[in-house]
Design a protein around this motif. Sequence first.
Motif, PDB file in Angstrom:
ATOM      1  N   THR A 109       0.826  -1.210   0.000  1.00  0.00           N
ATOM      2  CA  THR A 109       0.000   0.000   0.000  1.00  0.00           C
ATOM      3  C   THR A 109       0.857   1.256   0.000  1.00  0.00           C
ATOM      4  O   THR A 109       0.602   2.210  -0.748  1.00  0.00           O
ATOM      5  N   GLY A 121      -7.260   5.630  -0.006  1.00  0.00           N
ATOM      6  CA  GLY A 121      -8.210   6.422   0.763  1.00  0.00           C
ATOM      7  C   GLY A 121      -8.044   6.217   2.261  1.00  0.00           C
ATOM      8  O   GLY A 121      -7.173   5.475   2.731  1.00  0.00           O
ATOM      9  N   ILE A 122      -8.904   6.878   3.011  1.00  0.00           N
ATOM     10  CA  ILE A 122      -8.799   6.845   4.469  1.00  0.00           C
ATOM     11  C   ILE A 122      -9.046   5.446   5.016  1.00  0.00           C
ATOM     12  O   ILE A 122      -8.437   5.040   6.022  1.00  0.00           O
ATOM     13  N   HIS A 123      -9.922   4.671   4.363  1.00  0.00           N
ATOM     14  CA  HIS A 123     -10.193   3.319   4.848  1.00  0.00           C
ATOM     15  C   HIS A 123      -8.966   2.425   4.697  1.00  0.00           C
ATOM     16  O   HIS A 123      -8.636   1.631   5.591  1.00  0.00           O
ATOM     17  N   ARG A 124      -8.269   2.564   3.561  1.00  0.00           N
ATOM     18  CA  ARG A 124      -7.079   1.741   3.361  1.00  0.00           C
ATOM     19  C   ARG A 124      -5.974   2.149   4.329  1.00  0.00           C
ATOM     20  O   ARG A 124      -5.275   1.293   4.870  1.00  0.00           O
ATOM     21  N   TRP A 125      -5.829   3.469   4.570  1.00  0.00           N
ATOM     22  CA  TRP A 125      -4.815   3.908   5.537  1.00  0.00           C
ATOM     23  C   TRP A 125      -5.164   3.432   6.937  1.00  0.00           C
ATOM     24  O   TRP A 125      -4.279   3.083   7.725  1.00  0.00           O
ATOM     25  N   GLY A 126      -6.471   3.393   7.257  1.00  0.00           N
ATOM     26  CA  GLY A 126      -6.879   2.865   8.563  1.00  0.00           C
ATOM     27  C   GLY A 126      -6.502   1.405   8.712  1.00  0.00           C
ATOM     28  O   GLY A 126      -6.031   0.967   9.769  1.00  0.00           O
ATOM     29  N   ALA A 127      -6.691   0.620   7.624  1.00  0.00           N
ATOM     30  CA  ALA A 127      -6.304  -0.783   7.659  1.00  0.00           C
ATOM     31  C   ALA A 127      -4.795  -0.934   7.788  1.00  0.00           C
ATOM     32  O   ALA A 127      -4.301  -1.826   8.495  1.00  0.00           O
TER      33      ALA A 127
END
Length: 199
Positions: A109, A121-127
């Motif tokens: 990522t 996006g923010i969801h991938r960075w959160g993961a």
Amino acid sequence: MPLRHDVRRGALMMLGATALFTVMGALVKALGDRIPFPELMFFRNALALPVVLLIGLRRHVTLRTRRFPGHVARALTGTAAMSCSFFSLTVLPLAEQTALTYSTPLFVTILSIPFLGERPGIHRWGAVIAGFVGILIIAIGQGPSARRMWCRRACRNGSSGPASPPPPCTGCSPASPPCWCASSPAPRAAPPSCCGSRC
């Protein structure tokens, strides 16, 4: 040759690959104390070469390429990655090394930004952040918390301590105090590797 999607066959092949990688890791771990890891790498690739040549001949694959520098870079990075993987198998517990390999999606990522121009996006960075925290927990799992757990078992079992040896302790001298039991001001006869951890 057009790509042919076969989900069931692909899933079975992926499961088989994972099982074989696990067997290979176990063999490297078992032989790592007697054989240097560069020698293990050599035989791993030497035994794989005939299989690759057989697949290439069957599918009439040519070795001619227009991207020779890219193949060289791929070979160098692959060799470096394999060296790190094989060496880590010789110095880490097999389960811990395998768990740490699951950090690959985190680096994919992050590196997809400069190399592929993607914008996670923010969801991938959160993961990614959650996965990184999990990797940290695995990486420090054999540290002070493991020694405290060993000391608790030593206090419960009396002066003989648990049957398993204590986890390694860094930053403590051999004269460090042993484990102190909360119910007594005097230390039980636990080994000094507890480094004064309180039960």
